[in-house]
Scaffold this motif. Structure first.
Motif, PDB file in Angstrom:
ATOM      1  N   THR A 196       0.801  -1.226   0.000  1.00 29.20           N
ATOM      2  CA  THR A 196       0.000   0.000   0.000  1.00 29.20           C
ATOM      3  C   THR A 196       0.831   1.272   0.000  1.00 29.20           C
ATOM      4  N   GLN A 197       2.097   1.195   0.425  1.00 26.87           N
ATOM      5  CA  GLN A 197       2.890   2.430   0.476  1.00 26.87           C
ATOM      6  C   GLN A 197       4.379   2.116   0.534  1.00 26.87           C
ATOM      7  N   THR A 235       4.789  -0.460   3.535  1.00 29.11           N
ATOM      8  CA  THR A 235       3.562  -0.814   4.243  1.00 29.11           C
ATOM      9  C   THR A 235       2.781  -1.799   3.391  1.00 29.11           C
ATOM     10  N   VAL A 239      -0.478  -5.011   3.368  1.00 24.22           N
ATOM     11  CA  VAL A 239      -1.658  -5.579   4.020  1.00 24.22           C
ATOM     12  C   VAL A 239      -1.386  -7.044   4.292  1.00 24.22           C
ATOM     13  N   LYS A 247      -4.783  -6.205   7.904  1.00 21.18           N
ATOM     14  CA  LYS A 247      -4.163  -5.184   8.755  1.00 21.18           C
ATOM     15  C   LYS A 247      -2.920  -4.643   8.060  1.00 21.18           C
ATOM     16  N   LYS A 248      -2.759  -3.328   8.090  1.00 20.58           N
ATOM     17  CA  LYS A 248      -1.572  -2.725   7.503  1.00 20.58           C
ATOM     18  C   LYS A 248      -0.385  -2.879   8.462  1.00 20.58           C
ATOM     19  N   THR A 291       3.814  -2.020   8.728  1.00 24.20           N
ATOM     20  CA  THR A 291       4.949  -1.293   8.169  1.00 24.20           C
ATOM     21  C   THR A 291       6.240  -2.038   8.485  1.00 24.20           C
TER      22      THR A 291
END
Length: 303
Positions: free
Chosen positions: A212-213, A222, A224, A266-267, A269
């Motif tokens: 996602t990032q 980041t 999931v 859940k994200k 990092t």
């Protein structure tokens, strides 16, 4: 509804649902991949995946492609919509078109990177781009499109920022346009290693939901990760090599008691020792690049 599931049955359910999502995002296995791999320990599996990819033809094909690692939609101005109604309309894809879309342009467009590298890719027409935005038919608030024109935007990719052709949609009530990239990502190469089977316990290794990032400095990612309703959540380990970043997801603190069958995302990092750069981010379970997932909405303004 609550169902009495054994620990094994519950973990297999999580794996089955997660693997189905990963397969939809990344495609099926190939002859080159060699089919389904046996179930090694997670650290050994990460090393196997890194060894298979580093220096491979698949890695070279990946690096030559266009693979976004950030949203391909950019909201007007500062990237913030003016109220909750507009934000909700955007999130569910509730748009209204006033007027007609431009005719299909046909042909190709060019994706370019700083330094002169470029890639010629098929253009999507304005109708295709609009349908990626407008995919709901709700009686609630809508974002109204009053005009469309060709343009460009900057998209973060696995090769750095790229300038790509875009469709610029004028929204009623906004000074600047909503931008949508007019090219699709490159097709992923056939992986040099196969996925694990679904009999691997999720507290050993599980597939990721998506990327996602990527931090601006490249020092963190980041993703999931999936887990169930009767555990302590997911954890993600990392193995870094000169050519790849291999992520190994697992579920911790699984409870053997009664549990619902829902799957949660859940994200998480992950911090890196070195900036990701042009290294390929890989999923240890699937043996494939982790696909980008636009879970956070629009990109920051600019481009």
């Amino acid at each position: 509804m609550r169902t009495d599931l054994t620990r094994t049955a519950r973990l297999l359910l999580v794996l089955a649902l997660s693997a189905a999502g990963a397969g939809a995002a990344a495609g099926c296995g190939s002859a080159e991949a060699g089919g389904t791999e046996p179930a090694p320990r997670s650290d050994a599996r990460a090393q196997q995946v890194a060894k298979a990819w580093d220096g491979s033809r698949a890695a070279a094909q990946w690096r030559a492609g266009y693979h976004p690692v950030a949203p391909v939609v950019r909201l007007p101005g500062t990237g913030l919509l003016r109220d909750d109604a507009d934000r909700h309309a955007y999130e569910i894809g509730n748009f209204e078109l006033q007027g007609k879309l431009p005719a299909a342009p046909g042909g190709n467009g060019r994706v370019t990177w700083p330094g002169g590298a470029s890639l010629t890719m098929p253009l999507m027409d304005a109708g295709q781009a609009y349908r990626t935005l407008d995919h709901a038919d709700s009686p609630g608030p809508r974002l109204t499109v009053t005009g469309v024109r060709k343009g460009e935007m900057t998209v973060a990719t696995s090769r750095g920022p790229a300038t790509v052709p875009a469709w610029l949609f004028t929204l009623k009530g906004y000074a600047g346009p909503l931008k949508r990239a007019a090219v699709n990502p490159s097709r992923p190469p056939a992986p040099p290693i196969g996925p694990l089977g679904q009999d691997v316990p999720a507290d050993v290794l599980a597939p990721l939901g998506g990327l996602t990032q990527v931090a601006g400095n490249g020092r963190s990612l980041t993703v999931v990760a999936h887990h169930g309703s009767c555990d302590d959540g997911p954890v993600v380990d990392v193995l870094e090599t000169s050519g790849s970043v291999v992520l190994s997801a697992a579920v911790t603190g699984v409870d053997d008691g009664p549990c619902t069958t829902e799957l949660r995302g859940k994200k998480v990092t992950v911090r890196l020792d070195e900036p990701v750069g042009d290294r390929i981010v890989l999923d240890a379970f699937t043996g494939r690049p982790v696909p980008y997932t636009d879970g956070a909405g629009a990109a920051p303004a600019g481009g």
